[in-house]
Design a protein around this motif. Structure first.
Motif, mmCIF file in Angstrom:
data_model
loop_
_atom_site.group_PDB
_atom_site.id
_atom_site.type_symbol
_atom_site.label_atom_id
_atom_site.label_comp_id
_atom_site.label_asym_id
_atom_site.label_seq_id
_atom_site.Cartn_x
_atom_site.Cartn_y
_atom_site.Cartn_z
ATOM 1 N N UNK A 412 1.160 -10.433 1.787
ATOM 2 C CA UNK A 412 0.313 -9.756 2.772
ATOM 3 C C UNK A 412 -0.617 -8.766 2.064
ATOM 4 N N UNK A 413 -0.061 -7.996 1.141
ATOM 5 C CA UNK A 413 -0.876 -7.025 0.401
ATOM 6 C C UNK A 413 -1.969 -7.717 -0.415
ATOM 7 N N UNK A 414 -1.623 -8.877 -0.965
ATOM 8 C CA UNK A 414 -2.597 -9.648 -1.732
ATOM 9 C C UNK A 414 -3.751 -10.106 -0.839
ATOM 10 N N UNK A 415 -3.404 -10.601 0.360
ATOM 11 C CA UNK A 415 -4.432 -11.042 1.300
ATOM 12 C C UNK A 415 -5.324 -9.870 1.699
ATOM 13 N N UNK A 417 -6.010 -7.240 0.066
ATOM 14 C CA UNK A 417 -6.845 -6.807 -1.056
ATOM 15 C C UNK A 417 -8.009 -7.762 -1.308
ATOM 16 N N UNK A 418 -7.729 -9.072 -1.213
ATOM 17 C CA UNK A 418 -8.734 -10.062 -1.600
ATOM 18 C C UNK A 418 -9.567 -10.587 -0.436
ATOM 19 N N UNK A 419 -9.054 -10.437 0.797
ATOM 20 C CA UNK A 419 -9.759 -10.961 1.968
ATOM 21 C C UNK A 419 -9.876 -9.851 3.004
ATOM 22 N N UNK A 420 -10.808 -8.974 2.788
ATOM 23 C CA UNK A 420 -10.962 -7.805 3.652
ATOM 24 C C UNK A 420 -11.235 -8.217 5.095
ATOM 25 N N UNK A 421 -10.536 -7.559 6.025
ATOM 26 C CA UNK A 421 -10.735 -7.821 7.445
ATOM 27 C C UNK A 421 -9.994 -9.020 7.983
ATOM 28 N N UNK A 422 -9.104 -9.588 7.176
ATOM 29 C CA UNK A 422 -8.375 -10.783 7.606
ATOM 30 C C UNK A 422 -7.415 -10.465 8.746
ATOM 31 N N UNK A 423 -7.315 -11.393 9.686
ATOM 32 C CA UNK A 423 -6.300 -11.351 10.750
ATOM 33 C C UNK A 423 -5.130 -12.187 10.246
ATOM 34 N N UNK A 424 -4.012 -11.533 9.919
ATOM 35 C CA UNK A 424 -2.912 -12.223 9.238
ATOM 36 C C UNK A 424 -1.891 -12.725 10.253
ATOM 37 N N UNK A 425 -1.593 -14.016 10.139
ATOM 38 C CA UNK A 425 -0.590 -14.678 10.976
ATOM 39 C C UNK A 425 0.544 -15.175 10.095
ATOM 40 N N UNK A 426 1.754 -15.029 10.561
ATOM 41 C CA UNK A 426 2.900 -15.584 9.864
ATOM 42 C C UNK A 426 3.420 -16.801 10.604
ATOM 43 N N UNK A 427 3.704 -17.866 9.863
ATOM 44 C CA UNK A 427 4.268 -19.096 10.439
ATOM 45 C C UNK A 427 5.566 -19.401 9.707
ATOM 46 N N UNK A 428 6.644 -19.676 10.454
ATOM 47 C CA UNK A 428 7.923 -20.003 9.819
ATOM 48 C C UNK A 428 8.640 -21.088 10.601
ATOM 49 N N UNK A 429 9.245 -21.991 9.862
ATOM 50 C CA UNK A 429 10.063 -23.038 10.461
ATOM 51 C C UNK A 429 11.541 -22.777 10.198
ATOM 52 N N UNK A 430 12.340 -23.078 11.210
ATOM 53 C CA UNK A 430 13.799 -23.111 11.102
ATOM 54 C C UNK A 430 14.342 -21.821 10.484
ATOM 55 N N UNK A 431 15.138 -21.955 9.406
ATOM 56 C CA UNK A 431 15.846 -20.781 8.885
ATOM 57 C C UNK A 431 14.949 -19.804 8.135
ATOM 58 N N UNK A 432 13.659 -20.112 8.014
ATOM 59 C CA UNK A 432 12.733 -19.120 7.452
ATOM 60 C C UNK A 432 12.277 -18.118 8.513
ATOM 61 N N UNK A 433 12.578 -18.408 9.792
ATOM 62 C CA UNK A 433 12.143 -17.524 10.881
ATOM 63 C C UNK A 433 12.698 -16.101 10.749
ATOM 64 N N UNK A 434 13.998 -15.902 10.424
ATOM 65 C CA UNK A 434 14.482 -14.526 10.268
ATOM 66 C C UNK A 434 13.759 -13.750 9.173
ATOM 67 N N UNK A 435 13.388 -14.443 8.093
ATOM 68 C CA UNK A 435 12.654 -13.781 7.015
ATOM 69 C C UNK A 435 11.323 -13.252 7.539
ATOM 70 N N UNK A 436 10.602 -14.113 8.264
ATOM 71 C CA UNK A 436 9.293 -13.712 8.776
ATOM 72 C C UNK A 436 9.418 -12.601 9.812
ATOM 73 N N UNK A 437 10.417 -12.672 10.683
ATOM 74 C CA UNK A 437 10.565 -11.628 11.704
ATOM 75 C C UNK A 437 10.898 -10.280 11.080
#
Length: 546
Positions: A412-415, A417-437
């Motif tokens: 997220x920090x990388x985005x 820094x390199x893509x100013x003004x970005x609207x950041x969305x997180x996408x996760x499938x199955x057992x990666x969902x707890x990590x993203x939340x």
């Protein structure tokens, strides 16, 4: 007198016994310990706790017998029995002499060699709290103790010698140097004649047992003669409680407590964020290194750029950056349990988002794709998931999820820094969902979250006698003492949240309405119902993202 009892998951106490096959449906003893042990950790308990209590109750029983001298109680056992001997003697001061065999080493050497063993042998945050194997003997000094060891044991002999040196110092200071010793034989993880005779002599000396220490040939009793229950299994003879059923009752109490706390969301939800940071062992990224560019692939109306960046520790996070010819402001971090390449092919899920003008960063977090799962399997390896690896995180006060969430926020920090003004969305499938939340509530920079086929809650893992072992690696130990996954989603409000196809702790489609209602209620309270979409199946509709 010798009192021998079957630990849970062994002998006549199989907790997942199948009468049709006469075997455990889970597997051998270490798996019988680890399967319910993982559920106990999520509740804030442990398999060790239940097994130590068995030993304490065994001493209680012995003291009811008139032929037992309460001043002359000893304990010994090998391997898992060595674990129990060390633990029970440390917790019950009625035990005068202890001789654990083929277990004690130290955590430094254990982690350098085999890694953590089954759930029985792991205590919650024990390394984090500054404790180690020597402490199980130190805490009971100067009472008599004998370490029974072998040079080619799976438990490091170097760690054994280092533990011996540390414990010896305490016995020297106490003036009872004669009460501590170690016997050693050149063998594998096994009982030997030399070590048995040393153990006999130890108890004869310190418990005033009669006889001589010579090992004698005897005719052992048959399995049928040793059988205590009518069927040979408690589950089919007497029924009764199991570690799962006892832990489920505790989990029910934790859920009731959480439901009370949820009534005051203004106080509870900020605590969810702070507690989830603490329990998951999350560490906020202090800096973001420059990514290393490794190549580019042109594909139709977009390009795929390949990079890696340094993670929290001495490892990298490889990622693919899918860049549309005409990108919009939306940038998506894409997490898949099978790694960044799972949906990267032409016509795959990632391409569908790229075709909408969304820049997609698909990453291999540690333990996935090119970064996992690693060589460690261990004795609690279930369907491709090493619970032993999860136990390692528990020992040090961390969680795999907390570490991965930190790496998500590096991206997220990388985005940012390199893509100013970005609207950041997180996408996760199955057992990666707890990590993203977890990452989503730790940072307001993630504005939208999409979860596809997530399991609904940690509660659903603990309440199901059978659960999907893959889900354990994304669970946070002791989480149910303070929060659950729906609480993270509630704390994410009023930001946009899309959930599709929730499953229960066993990976099956089920009624998860109570978990989902927690989320719906939070969004309603924030007047953000239009920003929450929950469907039974299907993908996020085009135009849902701003």
């Amino acid at each position: 007198m010798v009192f021998a009892f079957d630990p849970v998951g062994q002998g006549e106490r199989l907790e997942y016994y199948d009468p049709k096959t006469g075997k455990s449906v889970i597997g051998g003893p270490t798996r019988e310990h680890s399967y319910p042990g993982a559920q106990a950790f999520i509740t804030g308990s442990s398999q060790a706790r239940y097994m130590i209590w068995d030993g304490i109750r065994a001493v209680d029983y012995l003291l009811t017998r008139k032929e037992v001298d309460p001043e002359r109680i000893g304990i010994t056992g090998r391997s898992g029995g060595g674990t129990q001997s060390a633990y029970i003697a440390a917790f019950d001061d009625r035990i005068h002499a202890a001789a654990p065999e083929n277990y004690l080493t130290n955590y430094r050497r254990l982690l350098q060699t085999r890694g953590p063993q089954d759930a029985e042998q792991n205590m919650f945050n024990i390394i984090y709290r500054g404790l180690d194997h020597p402490d199980f003997l130190i805490v009971r000094a100067p009472k008599p103790a004998l370490m029974i060891t072998t040079t080619r044991d799976m438990f490091s002999i170097q760690g054994v010698m280092e533990t011996e040196q540390e414990v010896s110092k305490i016995y020297n200071v106490s003036g009872k140097v004669e009460n501590f010793s170690r016997t050693e034989d050149d063998d594998v993880h096994a009982s030997t004649k030399k070590n048995r005779e040393a153990m006999y002599a130890f108890f004869q000396k310190h418990l005033s047992n009669p006889g001589n220490p010579a090992d004698e040939e005897i005719q052992p009793l048959t399995r049928e003669e040793l059988k205590v229950t009518q069927t040979g299994q408690i589950s089919t003879s007497l029924a009764g409680e199991t570690v799962f059923s006892l832990n489920r009752k505790e989990a029910e109490d934790r859920v009731k407590e959480l439901n009370e706390l949820r009534k005051n969301s203004a106080v509870f939800l900020p605590e969810v964020i702070s507690n989830s940071k603490q329990l998951s062992g999350y560490r906020e990224p202090s800096s973001t290194d420059e990514p290393v560019f490794t190549g580019r692939i042109q594909r139709g109306n977009y390009a795929i750029e390949k990079y890696f960046i340094k993670g929290e520790g001495d490892y990298i996070i490889p990622y693919l950056l899918f860049k549309p010819v005409k990108p919009g402001k939306n940038v998506m971090i894409y997490l898949h349990p099978s790694g960044k390449s799972a949906e990267a092919s032409p016509g795959g899920e990632i391409e569908r988002f790229v075709n909408q003008g969304i820049t997609v960063l698909a990453a291999d977090l540690i333990g996935t794709g090119e970064m996992g799962p690693g060589a460690l399997k261990g004795d609690a390896y279930f369907d491709g998931a090493s619970h032993n690896l999860w136990y390692a995180s528990i020992l040090i006060g961390r969680s795999i999820t907390g570490i991965q969430a930190g790496d998500v926020l590096r991206l997220v920090n990388l985005i940012k820094r390199d893509l100013s003004g970005a609207e950041i969305t997180g996408f996760a499938r199955k057992e990666m969902a707890p990590v993203l939340m977890h990452a989503g509530v730790f940072s307001n920079d993630i504005r939208n979250v999409i979860l596809v086929e997530p399991y609904s809650s940690y509660k659903s893992i603990v309440m199901n006698r059978f659960y999907d072992p893959q889900f354990i690696l994304s669970s946070v130990p002791a989480a149910l003492n303070a929060y659950d996954l729906p609480d993270l989603a509630a704390a994410f409000a009023p930001r946009r949240l899309f959930i599709s196809g929730t499953v229960d702790g066993n990976g099956a489609t089920a009624d998860n309405s109570d978990d989902l209602e927690i989320i719906r209620s939070a969004y309603k309270n924030r007047n953000a119902e239009d920003r929450l979409k929950i469907v039974t199946e299907g993908s996020v509709p085009e135009g849902w993202l701003p």
